[in-house]
Structures are given as C-alpha cells and as structure tokens.
Design an enzyme around this catalytic site. Structure first.
Site, PDB file in Angstrom:
ATOM      1  N   TYR A 192      -5.129 -26.842  11.877  1.00 20.17           N
ATOM      2  CA  TYR A 192      -5.507 -28.193  11.424  1.00 20.17           C
ATOM      3  C   TYR A 192      -6.797 -28.644  12.132  1.00 20.17           C
ATOM      4  CZ  TYR A 192      -4.895 -33.201  10.398  1.00 20.17           C
ATOM      5  OH  TYR A 192      -5.074 -34.506   9.973  1.00 20.17           O
ATOM      6  N   LYS A 196     -10.403 -29.596  10.427  1.00 18.82           N
ATOM      7  CA  LYS A 196     -11.005 -30.934  10.514  1.00 18.82           C
ATOM      8  C   LYS A 196     -12.344 -30.899  11.268  1.00 18.82           C
ATOM      9  CE  LYS A 196      -7.872 -33.269   8.231  1.00 18.82           C
ATOM     10  NZ  LYS A 196      -8.198 -33.882   6.934  1.00 18.82           N
TER      11      LYS A 196
HETATM   12  P1  NAP Z   1       0.330 -37.737   3.219  1.00 22.81           P
HETATM   13  O1  NAP Z   1       1.043 -39.013   3.306  1.00 22.81           O
HETATM   14  O2  NAP Z   1       1.082 -36.461   3.326  1.00 22.81           O
HETATM   15  O3  NAP Z   1      -0.548 -37.707   1.861  1.00 22.81           O
HETATM   16  C1  NAP Z   1      -1.306 -36.559   1.550  1.00 22.81           C
HETATM   17  C2  NAP Z   1      -1.869 -36.682   0.169  1.00 22.81           C
HETATM   18  O4  NAP Z   1      -2.673 -35.509  -0.093  1.00 22.81           O
HETATM   19  C3  NAP Z   1      -0.809 -36.737  -0.919  1.00 22.81           C
HETATM   20  O5  NAP Z   1      -1.253 -37.577  -1.952  1.00 22.81           O
HETATM   21  C4  NAP Z   1      -0.750 -35.303  -1.414  1.00 22.81           C
HETATM   22  O6  NAP Z   1      -0.323 -35.230  -2.747  1.00 22.81           O
HETATM   23  C5  NAP Z   1      -2.228 -34.912  -1.302  1.00 22.81           C
HETATM   24  N1  NAP Z   1      -2.411 -33.464  -1.253  1.00 22.81           N
HETATM   25  C6  NAP Z   1      -1.942 -32.590  -0.339  1.00 22.81           C
HETATM   26  N2  NAP Z   1      -2.323 -31.346  -0.645  1.00 22.81           N
HETATM   27  C7  NAP Z   1      -3.066 -31.439  -1.780  1.00 22.81           C
HETATM   28  C8  NAP Z   1      -3.739 -30.508  -2.594  1.00 22.81           C
HETATM   29  N3  NAP Z   1      -3.724 -29.204  -2.309  1.00 22.81           N
HETATM   30  N4  NAP Z   1      -4.405 -30.944  -3.673  1.00 22.81           N
HETATM   31  C9  NAP Z   1      -4.413 -32.259  -3.994  1.00 22.81           C
HETATM   32  N5  NAP Z   1      -3.790 -33.197  -3.269  1.00 22.81           N
HETATM   33  C10 NAP Z   1      -3.121 -32.778  -2.177  1.00 22.81           C
HETATM   34  O7  NAP Z   1      -0.809 -37.672   4.328  1.00 22.81           O
HETATM   35  P2  NAP Z   1      -1.713 -38.799   5.057  1.00 22.81           P
HETATM   36  O8  NAP Z   1      -1.181 -38.936   6.433  1.00 22.81           O
HETATM   37  O9  NAP Z   1      -1.914 -39.972   4.198  1.00 22.81           O
HETATM   38  O10 NAP Z   1      -3.058 -37.959   5.184  1.00 22.81           O
HETATM   39  C11 NAP Z   1      -4.166 -38.126   4.324  1.00 22.81           C
HETATM   40  C12 NAP Z   1      -5.377 -37.481   4.985  1.00 22.81           C
HETATM   41  O11 NAP Z   1      -5.588 -38.117   6.247  1.00 22.81           O
HETATM   42  C13 NAP Z   1      -5.218 -35.995   5.291  1.00 22.81           C
HETATM   43  O12 NAP Z   1      -6.444 -35.328   5.058  1.00 22.81           O
HETATM   44  C14 NAP Z   1      -4.886 -35.974   6.775  1.00 22.81           C
HETATM   45  O13 NAP Z   1      -5.239 -34.765   7.391  1.00 22.81           O
HETATM   46  C15 NAP Z   1      -5.725 -37.141   7.266  1.00 22.81           C
HETATM   47  N6  NAP Z   1      -5.310 -37.715   8.549  1.00 22.81           N
HETATM   48  C16 NAP Z   1      -4.052 -38.233   8.713  1.00 22.81           C
HETATM   49  C17 NAP Z   1      -3.694 -38.769   9.952  1.00 22.81           C
HETATM   50  C18 NAP Z   1      -2.325 -39.342  10.209  1.00 22.81           C
HETATM   51  O14 NAP Z   1      -2.016 -39.629  11.381  1.00 22.81           O
HETATM   52  N7  NAP Z   1      -1.495 -39.536   9.207  1.00 22.81           N
HETATM   53  C19 NAP Z   1      -4.626 -38.770  11.003  1.00 22.81           C
HETATM   54  C20 NAP Z   1      -5.881 -38.237  10.789  1.00 22.81           C
HETATM   55  C21 NAP Z   1      -6.231 -37.715   9.556  1.00 22.81           C
HETATM   56  P3  NAP Z   1       0.710 -34.098  -3.273  1.00 22.81           P
HETATM   57  O15 NAP Z   1       2.012 -34.326  -2.619  1.00 22.81           O
HETATM   58  O16 NAP Z   1       0.723 -34.298  -4.735  1.00 22.81           O
HETATM   59  O17 NAP Z   1       0.147 -32.779  -2.848  1.00 22.81           O
END
Ligand code: NAP
Length: 250
Positions: free
Chosen positions: A155, A159
């Site tokens: 990961y 990133k």
């Molecule tokens: P989440 O709740 O798991 O949501 C992830 C989203 O990405 C879902 O809509 C999922 O849809 C979609 N997705 C995953 N794989 C995909 C693919 N191959 N093609 C198209 N869509 C895809 O995650 P989140 O925490 O909101 O994270 C969103 C972003 O923020 C990510 O890039 C993550 O790395 C980043 N981030 C999160 C955090 C945190 O603490 N949560 C911190 C830093 C960065 P499907 O289920 O339909 O695949």
C-alpha cells in the site's frame, strides 16, 4: 458555496467512504456527477440518492485496474455530459500484510488498483482535458505515501507512487491548462478502515498519534478535494496536501 455549477465532476470509488462523501460535497456545490465504482449496483444507488436531491448524476461500473473498462467509462461520461471538468481519482484498496509474507498476487492487486488504476484513469481523462485546454485532477494518495507504516509495504509503495505521478503530471500538464494535485489523508473512518481495525486499536491510535484527538471524517477530506478543484486553488499544482489532524507534525 456553489463553486461547481455547470461543472462535471467524475469521482472514482464513489460508492462509499471518502469517494461518496466527496461526490455529495460536489453535488451540494452545484456540480453534475459521474459516480464510478467496481460494483455498478452500489454506484447506481449513490447516483439515485444524488438525483433525488436534484443533482444530475450518472453511475458507471468500471474496475480502474482494467484499461478497457476505464476507456469505456471515460467515453460514456463524455458522451453523457459532453465534458469532464474535474477528476477525483480516489478508488483504492488496502489491507495489512507483513512484508515477509506478502504474496505476489496481493502485491500486484494493490499496485494494480492504487497506482496503475490511478494512471489509467488520469491519463484517459487528461487526454480529454488537454483537448479542452482546461481541467483539474486530484489524485488520492495517503500519509502512507509520504512515510512508512509497518504491514503496509504494498500500500505504501503504491501511494508513494501516486505522489510522484501527481508531481510529474503537474509538470507536463500545467501549460495545457490542467492542474494536478494529490491529497494525503491520515486516519479517516470509512468502511475500509473499519474493516481493518477494531475500536480499541483506533482509540490507542488517536491517543498516541493524532494531535487533534480524533480520527478524520470523510467530510474532512471531501472539503479539501473541493478546495483543490476550485478557483480558490487556481495557483496550486503539483502539491501533496496532508489531511491528518497533525499526525505528521511529529
Ligand atoms: P472504501 O470505503 O473501501 O471505498 C473504496 C472505494 O473504491 C469504493 O467505492 C470501491 O468500490 C472503490 N474501488 C475499490 N477498488 C476499485 C476498483 N478496482 N475499481 C473501481 N473502484 C474501486 O475506502 P476509503 O477509505 O473511502 O478509501 C478511498 C481512498 O482513500 C483509497 O484510495 C484509500 O487508499 C484512500 N485513503 C483512505 C484512508 C483511510 O483512512 N480510510 C487514508 C488515506 C487514504 P467497489 O466496492 O465497487 O470496488
């Protein structure tokens, strides 16, 4: 504020978590939305919610790691709305795995979605924006793209790649009227983080690491996406904006 009236905003990973909150924020500021996620039914449910509140919204199913699906989604968005003014390149996946145990397939999947997928979507949309002579792209990185964290080698590497992809895109696309930045959130409470950590872990994490004394909310990140996409950020490009409650200030 209604900074995005007459603007078309495409958000990947908009079916839940940060992506969904971001789509809602842009909708509240007047934008038309293209909701992209792997699971078409979940994307359609979000688009329906937005439409019920008066927003023009289109749901598209695409796995961002598959170039043919990305090509089709970008073409459908442009066919439906005639433009993509803002790309929020947010879709991503994460799980814990010790470095010595990471299986090759797991390494490939995380890099495929989080880095390769980000490239496919950004390039296809940027090609369109370059023809239009304007556009804004905001990529989703992470504090894990700036500093390491144990058990997240795949990961973190993906990133870190997004941060430098962002800076290089900014260098190449600025004179074509396209700004490119990325956001680096710290700990945000979403379905992703809830699937990995229990409440006891989160309480300890907040106590030990986050000066503001709480985890981030999806709206904390959505507001920064909206700022970076707006004219308020007209002279900002190539930046990685940290949204972490002070965690990296240590
Ligand atoms: P989440 O709740 O798991 O949501 C992830 C989203 O990405 C879902 O809509 C999922 O849809 C979609 N997705 C995953 N794989 C995909 C693919 N191959 N093609 C198209 N869509 C895809 O995650 P989140 O925490 O909101 O994270 C969103 C972003 O923020 C990510 O890039 C993550 O790395 C980043 N981030 C999160 C955090 C945190 O603490 N949560 C911190 C830093 C960065 P499907 O289920 O339909 O695949």
């Amino acid at each position: 504020m209604r900074r995005f009236v007459d603007r078309v905003v495409l958000v990947t990973g908009a079916s839940r978590g940060i992506g969904k909150a971001t789509a809602e924020r842009f909708a509240a500021e007047g934008a038309s939305l293209v909701i992209v996620s792997n699971d078409g039914a979940e994307a359609a449910a979000v688009a329906k919610e937005l439409e019920e509140r008066g927003t023009r919204a289109l749901a598209l199913a695409a796995d961002v790691s598959l170039p043919a699906e990305v090509d089709a989604a970008v073409a459908s968005a442009i066919e439906a709305f005639g433009a993509i003014d803002v790309l929020i390149n947010n879709a991503g996946i994460a799980w814990e795995e010790s470095f010595l145990d990471i299986e090759d397939g797991n390494w490939r999947r995380i890099v495929d979605v989080n880095l390769n997928g980000m490239f496919y979507v950004a390039q296809r949309v940027a090609r369109y924006m370059a023809q239009a002579g304007r556009g804004v792209i905001v990529n989703m990185a992470s504090t894990n793209g700036l500093v390491g964290e144990e058990k997240y080698a795949h990961y973190n590497a993906s990133k870190g790649g997004v941060v430098l992809l962002t800076k290089t895109m900014a260098l190449e696309l600025g004179r074509k009227g396209i700004r490119v930045n990325c956001v680096c959130p710290g700990y945000i409470q979403t379905p992703m983080s809830e699937a990995i950590d229990d409440e006891a872990f989160l309480r300890r994490y907040i106590d030990e690491k986050i000066p503001l004394g709480r985890a981030g909310k999806t709206a904390d990140v959505a507001g920064v996406f909206a700022f970076l996409a707006s004219e308020d950020a007209a002279f900002i490009t190539g930046e990685a904006i940290v949204v972490d409650g002070g965690q990296l200030a240590f």
